[in-house]
Write a protein that holds these residues in place. Structure first.
Motif, PDB file in Angstrom:
ATOM      1  N   ARG A 285       0.945  -1.230  -0.065  1.00  0.00           N
ATOM      2  CA  ARG A 285       0.069  -0.273   0.264  1.00  0.00           C
ATOM      3  C   ARG A 285       0.695   1.649   0.295  1.00  0.00           C
ATOM      4  O   ARG A 285       0.358   2.154  -0.621  1.00  0.00           O
ATOM      5  CB  ARG A 285      -0.904   0.423   1.149  1.00  0.00           C
ATOM      6  N   GLU A 286       2.190   0.818   0.261  1.00  0.00           N
ATOM      7  CA  GLU A 286       3.197   2.179   0.503  1.00  0.00           C
ATOM      8  C   GLU A 286       4.154   2.809  -0.461  1.00  0.00           C
ATOM      9  O   GLU A 286       4.308   3.103  -1.005  1.00  0.00           O
ATOM     10  CB  GLU A 286       3.366   2.325   2.086  1.00  0.00           C
ATOM     11  N   THR A 287       3.655   1.801  -1.614  1.00  0.00           N
ATOM     12  CA  THR A 287       5.011   1.661  -2.994  1.00  0.00           C
ATOM     13  C   THR A 287       4.386   1.750  -4.343  1.00  0.00           C
ATOM     14  O   THR A 287       2.592   1.186  -4.043  1.00  0.00           O
ATOM     15  CB  THR A 287       5.531   0.048  -3.243  1.00  0.00           C
ATOM     16  N   PRO A 288       4.585   2.850  -5.085  1.00  0.00           N
ATOM     17  CA  PRO A 288       3.336   2.488  -6.517  1.00  0.00           C
ATOM     18  C   PRO A 288       3.332   0.960  -6.937  1.00  0.00           C
ATOM     19  O   PRO A 288       4.090  -0.011  -7.025  1.00  0.00           O
ATOM     20  CB  PRO A 288       4.364   3.493  -7.210  1.00  0.00           C
ATOM     21  N   GLN A 289       2.211   1.157  -7.488  1.00  0.00           N
ATOM     22  CA  GLN A 289       2.306  -0.072  -8.442  1.00  0.00           C
ATOM     23  C   GLN A 289       2.436   0.233 -10.079  1.00  0.00           C
ATOM     24  O   GLN A 289       2.508   0.898 -10.960  1.00  0.00           O
ATOM     25  CB  GLN A 289       0.255  -0.501  -8.507  1.00  0.00           C
ATOM     26  N   ARG A 290       2.877  -1.265 -10.304  1.00  0.00           N
ATOM     27  CA  ARG A 290       3.496  -1.053 -11.538  1.00  0.00           C
ATOM     28  C   ARG A 290       3.463  -2.517 -12.673  1.00  0.00           C
ATOM     29  O   ARG A 290       2.883  -3.576 -11.678  1.00  0.00           O
ATOM     30  CB  ARG A 290       5.671  -0.757 -11.767  1.00  0.00           C
ATOM     31  N   GLN A 291       2.923  -2.543 -14.121  1.00  0.00           N
ATOM     32  CA  GLN A 291       3.038  -3.747 -14.603  1.00  0.00           C
ATOM     33  C   GLN A 291       4.218  -4.045 -14.905  1.00  0.00           C
ATOM     34  O   GLN A 291       5.059  -3.061 -15.692  1.00  0.00           O
ATOM     35  CB  GLN A 291       1.881  -3.515 -15.464  1.00  0.00           C
ATOM     36  N   ARG A 292       4.450  -5.284 -15.190  1.00  0.00           N
ATOM     37  CA  ARG A 292       5.312  -5.735 -16.045  1.00  0.00           C
ATOM     38  C   ARG A 292       5.532  -7.077 -16.283  1.00  0.00           C
ATOM     39  O   ARG A 292       4.471  -8.323 -16.381  1.00  0.00           O
ATOM     40  CB  ARG A 292       7.141  -6.316 -15.223  1.00  0.00           C
ATOM     41  N   ALA A 293       5.545  -7.091 -18.678  1.00  0.00           N
ATOM     42  CA  ALA A 293       5.081  -7.629 -18.732  1.00  0.00           C
ATOM     43  C   ALA A 293       6.136  -9.038 -18.710  1.00  0.00           C
ATOM     44  O   ALA A 293       7.571  -8.828 -18.959  1.00  0.00           O
ATOM     45  CB  ALA A 293       5.389  -7.342 -20.739  1.00  0.00           C
ATOM     46  N   LEU A 377       5.846  -8.497 -26.957  1.00  0.00           N
ATOM     47  CA  LEU A 377       6.320  -9.179 -26.211  1.00  0.00           C
ATOM     48  C   LEU A 377       7.532  -8.829 -25.668  1.00  0.00           C
ATOM     49  O   LEU A 377       8.150  -8.041 -26.309  1.00  0.00           O
ATOM     50  CB  LEU A 377       6.360 -10.589 -26.929  1.00  0.00           C
ATOM     51  N   ALA A 378       7.951  -9.189 -23.978  1.00  0.00           N
ATOM     52  CA  ALA A 378       8.626  -8.356 -23.732  1.00  0.00           C
ATOM     53  C   ALA A 378      10.296  -8.934 -24.353  1.00  0.00           C
ATOM     54  O   ALA A 378      11.272  -7.838 -23.824  1.00  0.00           O
ATOM     55  CB  ALA A 378       8.726  -8.885 -22.132  1.00  0.00           C
TER      56      ALA A 378
END
Length: 534
Positions: A285-293, A377-378
Motif C-alpha cells: 500500500r505504500e509503494t507505487p503500482q507497476r506492471q511488467r510484461a 512481447l517483452a
C-alpha cells in the motif's frame, strides 16, 4: 562434517524431506530459509539507486569465513549435481541464471559483504519450495517454477533467497548455535515431523533438556525469514517487478499448506503464511503500482520443467494433455509455450518429425498476425528457440546432412546470443557430431579459459580428443571434469591413465605431475575443512 543446508520447511512433504536428507545429510546441519514474500509493514521499497541493504558487521565473519562458506557451498553443489533429481537442463539453467543475475544487479550491495558469486539451479521436486546454500547457490524446485504464473511471482521467491545470502543467515545461524550450545538442527526437523503425527510427541522433543536451545533457534530462523522478506521486497521492487506478485504467490502457497497442514507457530521455522500475507499487503500500500510484461523465456522454461518433472508414461501423457489444454487459451504467450512444450515433449519421446512441426508452429505464433493488433512481447525467446532447434537436429537418427547444417546454425546462434552457455555447448556438440574435431577442440580450449568451472566443457573436450585418438589429452580433460564434480580420487586415476598413455609428451607429463600435487593438496584442505565446520 555436519550438515548446513538452507532449505525451506514450509509445505514440505515426507518424500521431499527424505530426498534432501538423503542427498545432503552427509554434508550439513540445516537452517531453514523458505519461500519469498512478506516483510515487516511500514518499510517501502525504493528505486534501485536509493536502495541500501543492511550490513552485518563482523559478527558472522568470525564463525564462518567467506572463503570457508564458499568452499562449503561448492562441496554441497557437487553432491547435489550427483543427485538424480538435479535438473541438469542447460536451457533452464541459462534462464534462471540470467533472471537471478539481473535481480542481484538491481540493488547495490545485494551480493553482501562477501561479494557472493551467485549461482542458480533447479531440482526436480513437486513441492512449492526454494532454498539457499552457503556461498550464494540458490535452488528452485521444479514444482515452484511450474506453479508461478508470472515472472513477478518467481522474482518474489528468488529475491527472498538472495536476501538470505546477502544477510549471511547461515553464518549467523552458526554463531547462534555456538552461543546457545544448540543441538544439531536435525532435532528441530525431528520435532517438526513429529508434529505431523502427534503434537504431544513434538512437545516431548522440544521440552527435553535442550528444548530451550531449539526454541531459540526457531525464533532466530523466523527472524531471518522476516529479514529476507524485507530485503527480497527491496530487490524485487528495484528490479522493476510487480510486488503484488508476492501476495499472489503466497496465497498459492497457503492453499498448498491446506493440503499438508501448516505447522503450529511455535514449531515453525517461518512466520505463519497468513501473517506474511498481511505484512506484505501493508507494505504494498505504500509503494507505487507497476506492471511488467513477462519475458517469453519464463513460459518456455516452465514448459521444459513440466516435461522434465515426471518422465513416466503416465506423467508424459498428463503433460501432453496440459499443453493441449493450454493451446486453447487466448494469450499468445500461453499458446507459444504450449507449442514449444509439445515440441520438447515430442523430442523426448523420439518423434523428431512432430518435434520439428511443433517448434515451427511455436516460432510462427511468436509473430503477430497481419491486421491483428497484439501487445508487444517483452522478448523474442530467440536463444531458447535456437537451442531446441539444435537439440532436434543433433538428436540420434538425424541424417548427416542435417547435422552438418546444424554447425552453421549453431555458429550463427552463438554470435547472436553470446551470453548463452547452452548454445556455446551445443556449438561444440555440433562440431563433434559433424566430425570437425580440430575446430571443436580449438573452440573448447577458448571456452574453458573463460569458464573454468564448467564440467560439461571438459567432457566435450574429452570426447573430441578421443575422436582424434589423443588419449593422454582425453584423460587429462576427464580429470578436470571429475575435479569439478568433486570426485578427486577419480580425477587422480585419470591423471595416472594419462601418464601411461603412449602418446603423452614430456610437457604433458610435467603438467600431470603438477596437477596431481595440486589435487592431493586440495584433498588435505578438504579434510581440514571438515574438521573446521562446527
Amino acid at each position: 562434517m555436519k550438515s548446513l543446508t538452507y532449505s525451506a520447511l514450509t509445505s514440505s512433504t515426507p518424500s521431499a524431506s527424505r530426498r534432501w536428507r538423503r542427498s545432503l545429510a552427509a554434508l550439513l546441519v540445516s537452517a531453514a530459509t523458505g519461500l519469498a514474500c512478506a516483510a515487516p509493514a511500514g518499510q517501502a521499497a525504493n528505486a534501485a539507486a536509493g536502495v541500501r541493504l543492511p550490513t552485518l558487521g563482523d559478527t558472522a565473519r568470525g564463525d564462518l569465513s567467506p572463503i570457508i562458506e564458499r568452499k562449503l557451498g561448492e562441496e554441497i553443489m557437487r553432491e547435489i549435481r550427483r543427485d538424480r533429481d538435479y535438473l541438469d537442463d542447460d536451457q533452464i539453467l541459462d534462464y534462471l541464471n540470467h533472471f537471478g543475475g539481473a535481480l542481484v544487479d538491481a540493488v547495490p550491495g545485494a551480493r553482501g559483504e562477501t561479494g557472493a558469486d551467485f549461482g542458480f539451479f533447479a531440482v526436480r521436486d513437486p513441492v512449492l519450495n526454494a532454498f539457499a546454500l552457503p556461498g550464494g547457490f540458490i535452488g528452485i524446485h521444479s514444482g515452484l517454477l511450474i506453479a508461478a504464473q508470472t515472472e513477478s511471482e518467481l522474482a518474489s521467491v528468488m529475491s527472498h533467497e538472495i536476501g538470505h545470502v546477502s544477510q549471511r543467515h547461515i553464518a549467523r545461524m552458526i554463531g547462534q548455535q555456538k552461543q546457545d550450545a544448540l543441538l544439531p538442527l536435525a532435532a528441530m526437523i525431528l520435532a517438526a515431523l513429529a508434529a505431523k503425527a502427534s503434537p504431544d510427541a513434538a512437545m516431548g522433543v522440544l521440552m527435553g533438556g535442550q528444548g530451550l536451545a531449539i526454541d531459540r533457534q526457531l525464533a532466530f530462523s523466523r527472524d531471518a525469514e522476516r529479514e529476507a522478506d524485507r530485503v527480497g521486497f527491496q530487490i524485487m521492487g528495484a528490479g522493476g517487478y510487480d510486488t503484488t506478485g508476492m501476495v499472489a504467490f503466497f496465497k498459492r502457497l497457503q492453499s498448498a499448506n491446506k493440503v499438508y497442514g501448516e505447522m503450529p507457530a511455535f514449531l515453525s521455522s517461518h512466520p505463519l503464511t497468513g501473517e506474511r500475507i498481511a505484512d506484505i499487503q501493508s507494505r504494498i500500500r505504500e509503494t507505487p503500482q507497476r506492471q511488467r510484461a513477462d519475458a517469453i523465456e519464463f513460459h518456455l522454461a516452465r514448459a521444459r520443467a513440466r516435461v522434465l518433472q515426471d518422465g513416466s508414461t503416465t506423467g508424459l501423457r498428463d503433460t501432453r494433455t496440459t499443453f493441449e489444454t493450454q493451446l486453447t487459451q487466448p494469450q499468445r504467450q500461453q499458446q507459444v509455450a504450449a507449442q514449444y512444450g509439445l515440441a520438447y515433449l515430442s523430442l523426448k519421446q523420439g518423434d523428431l518429425a512432430a518435434a520439428r512441426s511443433w517448434l515451427d508452429k511455436s516460432r510462427a505464433s511468436m509473430k503477430p498476425k497481419d491486421g491483428v493488433l497484439s501487445a508487444a512481447l517483452a522478448s523474442d525467446g530467440g536463444a531458447m528457440f535456437a537451442g531446441l532447434d539444435l537439440e532436434i537436429k543433433l538428436a540420434a537418427g538425424q541424417p548427416q546432412e542435417v547435422v552438418q547444417g546444424a554447425v552453421k546454425e549453431a555458429e550463427q546462434a552463438v554470435n547472436a546470443y553470446p551470453l548463452s552457455r547452452a548454445l556455446a555447448r551445443q556449438y561444440a556438440e555440433a562440431m563433434i557430431a559433424a566430425g570437425k574435431f580440430e575446430d571443436a577442440t580449438r573452440y573448447l580450449r577458448d571456452q574453458v579459459r573463460m569458464y573454468r568451472e564448467d564440467p560439461k566443457l571438459y567432457d566435450l573436450m574429452a570426447k573430441a580428443y578421443s575422436s582424434q585418438g589423443k588419449i593422454a589429452l582425453q584423460h587429462m580433460a576427464l580429470a578436470e571434469s571429475y575435479v569439478l564434480a568433486g570426485a578427486l580420487p577419480a580425477a587422480v586415476d585419470q591423471l595416472n591413465f594419462a601418464r601411461k598413455a603412449k602418446d603423452v609428451s614430456f610437457y604433458e607429463q610435467s603438467v600431470i605431475d603438477a596437477r596431481e600435487r595440486e589435487l592431493k593438496e586440495r584433498q588435505r584442505e578438504l579434510k581440514e575443512l571438515e574438521e573446521t565446520v562446527p
